[in-house]
Design a protein around this motif. Structure first.
Motif, PDB file in Angstrom:
ATOM      1  N   SER A 199       0.834  -1.205   0.000  1.00 18.76           N
ATOM      2  CA  SER A 199       0.000   0.000   0.000  1.00 18.76           C
ATOM      3  C   SER A 199       0.867   1.253   0.000  1.00 18.76           C
ATOM      4  O   SER A 199       0.597   2.219  -0.730  1.00 18.76           O
ATOM      5  CB  SER A 199      -0.934  -0.014   1.207  1.00 18.76           C
ATOM      6  N   ALA A 200       1.942   1.228   0.785  1.00 22.55           N
ATOM      7  CA  ALA A 200       2.852   2.379   0.833  1.00 22.55           C
ATOM      8  C   ALA A 200       3.589   2.560  -0.491  1.00 22.55           C
ATOM      9  O   ALA A 200       3.806   3.688  -0.943  1.00 22.55           O
ATOM     10  CB  ALA A 200       3.853   2.198   1.972  1.00 22.55           C
ATOM     11  N   LEU A 201       3.971   1.459  -1.117  1.00 21.73           N
ATOM     12  CA  LEU A 201       4.708   1.513  -2.386  1.00 21.73           C
ATOM     13  C   LEU A 201       3.845   2.025  -3.526  1.00 21.73           C
ATOM     14  O   LEU A 201       4.277   2.848  -4.336  1.00 21.73           O
ATOM     15  CB  LEU A 201       5.251   0.125  -2.719  1.00 21.73           C
ATOM     16  N   THR A 202       2.615   1.546  -3.590  1.00 16.83           N
ATOM     17  CA  THR A 202       1.749   1.835  -4.734  1.00 16.83           C
ATOM     18  C   THR A 202       0.775   2.982  -4.498  1.00 16.83           C
ATOM     19  O   THR A 202       0.275   3.571  -5.462  1.00 16.83           O
ATOM     20  CB  THR A 202       0.921   0.589  -5.101  1.00 16.83           C
ATOM     21  N   GLY A 203       0.471   3.255  -3.234  1.00 16.14           N
ATOM     22  CA  GLY A 203      -0.573   4.226  -2.934  1.00 16.14           C
ATOM     23  C   GLY A 203      -1.967   3.645  -3.027  1.00 16.14           C
ATOM     24  O   GLY A 203      -2.961   4.368  -2.891  1.00 16.14           O
ATOM     25  N   ILE A 204      -2.061   2.346  -3.248  1.00 17.78           N
ATOM     26  CA  ILE A 204      -3.363   1.671  -3.323  1.00 17.78           C
ATOM     27  C   ILE A 204      -3.795   1.291  -1.916  1.00 17.78           C
ATOM     28  O   ILE A 204      -3.030   0.675  -1.164  1.00 17.78           O
ATOM     29  CB  ILE A 204      -3.281   0.412  -4.208  1.00 17.78           C
ATOM     30  N   ALA A 205      -5.017   1.655  -1.545  1.00 21.25           N
ATOM     31  CA  ALA A 205      -5.543   1.368  -0.213  1.00 21.25           C
ATOM     32  C   ALA A 205      -6.555   0.224  -0.290  1.00 21.25           C
ATOM     33  O   ALA A 205      -7.171   0.001  -1.337  1.00 21.25           O
ATOM     34  CB  ALA A 205      -6.214   2.612   0.372  1.00 21.25           C
ATOM     35  N   PRO A 206      -6.750  -0.500   0.809  1.00 21.68           N
ATOM     36  CA  PRO A 206      -7.752  -1.569   0.808  1.00 21.68           C
ATOM     37  C   PRO A 206      -9.128  -1.109   0.341  1.00 21.68           C
ATOM     38  O   PRO A 206      -9.842  -1.845  -0.355  1.00 21.68           O
ATOM     39  CB  PRO A 206      -7.779  -2.025   2.276  1.00 21.68           C
TER      40      PRO A 206
END
Length: 202
Positions: free
Chosen positions: A58-65
Protein backbone atom coordinates in the motif's frame (compact mmCIF):
# COMPACT_ATOMS: atom_id res chain seq x y z
CA UNK A 1 7.63 -3.22 -39.12
CA UNK A 2 4.11 -3.16 -40.45
CA UNK A 3 2.57 0.27 -40.07
CA UNK A 4 -0.58 -1.08 -38.44
CA UNK A 5 1.06 -3.52 -36.03
CA UNK A 6 -0.87 -3.50 -32.75
CA UNK A 7 0.93 -3.95 -29.42
CA UNK A 8 -0.29 -3.85 -25.82
CA UNK A 9 2.07 -2.61 -23.11
CA UNK A 10 0.89 -3.76 -19.69
CA UNK A 11 1.80 -3.93 -16.03
CA UNK A 12 0.41 -5.59 -12.92
CA UNK A 13 0.43 -4.54 -9.30
CA UNK A 14 0.24 -7.46 -6.87
CA UNK A 15 0.09 -8.18 -3.15
CA UNK A 16 3.62 -9.65 -3.31
CA UNK A 17 6.12 -11.61 -5.37
CA UNK A 18 4.85 -15.17 -4.86
CA UNK A 19 2.80 -16.21 -7.88
CA UNK A 20 1.39 -19.16 -5.95
CA UNK A 21 -0.01 -17.24 -2.99
CA UNK A 22 -0.16 -13.54 -3.87
CA UNK A 23 -2.70 -11.98 -6.22
CA UNK A 24 -3.14 -9.23 -8.77
CA UNK A 25 -4.59 -6.01 -7.37
CA UNK A 26 -4.38 -3.78 -10.45
CA UNK A 27 -3.98 -4.16 -14.21
CA UNK A 28 -2.98 -1.28 -16.46
CA UNK A 29 -2.33 -1.31 -20.19
CA UNK A 30 -1.79 0.89 -23.22
CA UNK A 31 -2.81 -0.31 -26.68
CA UNK A 32 -0.72 1.01 -29.55
CA UNK A 33 -1.39 0.71 -33.27
CA UNK A 34 1.09 1.92 -35.88
CA UNK A 35 3.16 3.53 -33.13
CA UNK A 36 0.24 5.60 -31.76
CA UNK A 37 -1.78 5.11 -28.60
CA UNK A 38 -5.34 3.97 -29.36
CA UNK A 39 -6.63 2.83 -25.96
CA UNK A 40 -6.03 2.47 -22.24
CA UNK A 41 -7.09 -0.09 -19.64
CA UNK A 42 -6.95 0.46 -15.88
CA UNK A 43 -8.80 -1.58 -13.27
CA UNK A 44 -8.40 -2.63 -9.66
CA UNK A 45 -9.04 -6.25 -8.63
CA UNK A 46 -10.97 -7.15 -5.50
CA UNK A 47 -9.04 -9.15 -2.92
CA UNK A 48 -10.13 -12.72 -2.37
CA UNK A 49 -12.04 -13.39 0.82
CA UNK A 50 -9.68 -13.44 3.77
CA UNK A 51 -6.79 -11.86 1.85
CA UNK A 52 -5.05 -8.72 3.07
CA UNK A 53 -3.24 -5.91 1.29
CA UNK A 54 0.21 -5.70 2.94
CA UNK A 55 1.05 -2.29 4.34
CA UNK A 56 4.34 -2.09 2.43
CA UNK A 57 2.52 -2.71 -0.87
CA UNK A 58 0.00 0.00 0.00
CA UNK A 59 2.85 2.38 0.83
CA UNK A 60 4.71 1.51 -2.39
CA UNK A 61 1.75 1.83 -4.73
CA UNK A 62 -0.57 4.23 -2.93
CA UNK A 63 -3.36 1.67 -3.32
CA UNK A 64 -5.54 1.37 -0.21
CA UNK A 65 -7.75 -1.57 0.81
CA UNK A 66 -10.81 0.65 0.29
CA UNK A 67 -9.81 1.08 -3.37
CA UNK A 68 -10.13 -2.66 -3.92
CA UNK A 69 -13.41 -3.33 -2.11
CA UNK A 70 -15.76 -2.23 -4.97
CA UNK A 71 -13.60 -3.82 -7.68
CA UNK A 72 -14.43 -6.92 -9.68
CA UNK A 73 -12.79 -10.29 -8.90
CA UNK A 74 -9.35 -10.98 -10.37
CA UNK A 75 -10.57 -13.58 -12.87
CA UNK A 76 -13.15 -11.18 -14.29
CA UNK A 77 -10.70 -8.27 -14.58
CA UNK A 78 -8.15 -10.51 -16.33
CA UNK A 79 -10.83 -11.62 -18.80
CA UNK A 80 -11.73 -7.98 -19.49
CA UNK A 81 -8.07 -7.13 -19.97
CA UNK A 82 -7.67 -9.89 -22.54
CA UNK A 83 -10.79 -8.68 -24.34
CA UNK A 84 -9.16 -5.24 -24.47
CA UNK A 85 -5.91 -6.76 -25.78
CA UNK A 86 -7.56 -9.01 -28.34
CA UNK A 87 -4.96 -11.24 -29.94
CA UNK A 88 -2.24 -8.59 -29.89
CA UNK A 89 1.27 -9.23 -28.54
CA UNK A 90 1.72 -8.21 -24.90
CA UNK A 91 4.85 -6.40 -23.69
CA UNK A 92 5.88 -6.15 -20.04
CA UNK A 93 9.07 -5.33 -18.14
CA UNK A 94 10.43 -8.54 -16.61
CA UNK A 95 7.50 -10.27 -18.29
CA UNK A 96 7.95 -13.66 -16.58
CA UNK A 97 6.61 -12.09 -13.37
CA UNK A 98 3.46 -10.67 -14.97
CA UNK A 99 2.94 -13.71 -17.20
CA UNK A 100 3.03 -16.04 -14.21
CA UNK A 101 0.27 -14.13 -12.43
CA UNK A 102 -1.85 -13.94 -15.59
CA UNK A 103 -1.49 -17.66 -16.29
CA UNK A 104 -2.48 -18.51 -12.73
CA UNK A 105 -5.61 -16.36 -13.00
CA UNK A 106 -6.40 -18.03 -16.36
CA UNK A 107 -5.51 -21.54 -15.17
CA UNK A 108 -2.70 -21.63 -17.72
CA UNK A 109 -4.72 -20.50 -20.73
CA UNK A 110 -2.90 -17.54 -22.24
CA UNK A 111 -2.63 -17.45 -26.03
CA UNK A 112 -1.20 -13.95 -26.63
CA UNK A 113 2.53 -13.84 -27.36
CA UNK A 114 4.42 -12.04 -24.58
CA UNK A 115 7.64 -10.07 -25.02
CA UNK A 116 10.01 -8.77 -22.38
CA UNK A 117 11.07 -5.11 -22.57
CA UNK A 118 13.73 -5.84 -19.94
CA UNK A 119 15.45 -8.11 -22.45
CA UNK A 120 15.23 -5.39 -25.10
CA UNK A 121 16.76 -2.86 -22.67
CA UNK A 122 19.68 -5.18 -21.97
CA UNK A 123 20.28 -5.81 -25.69
CA UNK A 124 20.23 -2.21 -26.89
CA UNK A 125 21.35 -0.26 -23.80
CA UNK A 126 24.11 -2.54 -22.44
CA UNK A 127 26.07 0.29 -20.82
CA UNK A 128 23.38 1.25 -18.31
CA UNK A 129 24.13 0.18 -14.74
CA UNK A 130 20.51 -0.73 -14.13
CA UNK A 131 17.77 -1.79 -16.54
CA UNK A 132 14.87 -1.41 -14.13
CA UNK A 133 11.98 0.61 -15.50
CA UNK A 134 12.65 3.42 -13.01
CA UNK A 135 16.31 3.54 -14.12
CA UNK A 136 15.36 3.56 -17.81
CA UNK A 137 12.96 6.45 -17.28
CA UNK A 138 15.71 8.43 -15.55
CA UNK A 139 18.60 7.46 -17.86
CA UNK A 140 16.74 7.99 -21.14
CA UNK A 141 14.89 11.17 -20.14
CA UNK A 142 11.50 9.51 -20.55
CA UNK A 143 8.51 11.51 -19.36
CA UNK A 144 7.72 10.36 -15.84
CA UNK A 145 4.42 8.85 -14.79
CA UNK A 146 3.33 7.60 -11.38
CA UNK A 147 5.75 4.74 -10.65
CA UNK A 148 4.50 1.45 -9.19
CA UNK A 149 1.05 2.00 -10.62
CA UNK A 150 -0.06 -0.23 -13.43
CA UNK A 151 -1.13 2.37 -16.00
CA UNK A 152 1.78 4.71 -15.24
CA UNK A 153 4.31 1.93 -15.71
CA UNK A 154 2.57 0.82 -18.91
CA UNK A 155 2.89 4.34 -20.32
CA UNK A 156 6.57 4.39 -19.36
CA UNK A 157 7.04 1.07 -21.17
CA UNK A 158 5.49 2.46 -24.33
CA UNK A 159 7.71 5.55 -24.18
CA UNK A 160 10.79 3.38 -23.65
CA UNK A 161 9.80 1.34 -26.72
CA UNK A 162 9.57 4.52 -28.79
CA UNK A 163 13.04 5.54 -27.59
CA UNK A 164 14.31 2.11 -28.54
CA UNK A 165 12.85 2.31 -32.05
CA UNK A 166 14.37 5.77 -32.52
CA UNK A 167 17.77 4.45 -31.44
CA UNK A 168 17.57 1.53 -33.88
CA UNK A 169 16.39 3.73 -36.76
CA UNK A 170 19.25 6.19 -36.20
CA UNK A 171 21.91 3.49 -35.80
CA UNK A 172 22.02 2.39 -39.46
CA UNK A 173 23.54 -0.96 -38.51
CA UNK A 174 25.20 -3.04 -41.24
CA UNK A 175 23.06 -5.90 -42.53
CA UNK A 176 25.48 -8.49 -41.16
CA UNK A 177 25.09 -7.06 -37.64
CA UNK A 178 21.31 -6.89 -38.03
CA UNK A 179 21.17 -10.53 -39.05
CA UNK A 180 23.37 -11.55 -36.14
CA UNK A 181 21.18 -9.69 -33.65
CA UNK A 182 18.07 -11.27 -35.11
CA UNK A 183 19.63 -14.71 -34.85
CA UNK A 184 20.77 -14.29 -31.25
CA UNK A 185 17.68 -12.44 -30.03
CA UNK A 186 14.50 -13.69 -31.74
CA UNK A 187 12.43 -11.10 -29.82
CA UNK A 188 13.94 -8.41 -32.05
CA UNK A 189 12.86 -10.17 -35.22
CA UNK A 190 9.46 -11.14 -33.83
CA UNK A 191 8.65 -7.50 -33.10
CA UNK A 192 10.02 -6.33 -36.44
CA UNK A 193 12.43 -3.92 -34.78
CA UNK A 194 15.21 -4.75 -37.26
CA UNK A 195 14.52 -5.45 -40.92
CA UNK A 196 17.40 -6.26 -43.21
CA UNK A 197 17.27 -4.43 -46.50
CA UNK A 198 14.48 -1.94 -45.78
CA UNK A 199 14.18 1.48 -44.22
CA UNK A 200 13.17 0.23 -40.76
CA UNK A 201 10.56 2.97 -40.48
CA UNK A 202 8.81 3.53 -37.20
Amino acid sequence: MKNEQELVFFDLETTGLDQASDQIIEIGAVKVRGGKEVGRFEQFCRLKEGARLPEFISALTGIAPLDLEPAEPVDQVVDEFLQFAGGSPLLAHNSSFDEGFLRRALHGQLTNPIFDTLELARIFFPDLQSHSLVALVDSLAIKKEEAHRALGDSLSLFRFYRKLKDKITQSALPDAIVQRIQFLYPIVADLGLLDTGDTRTV
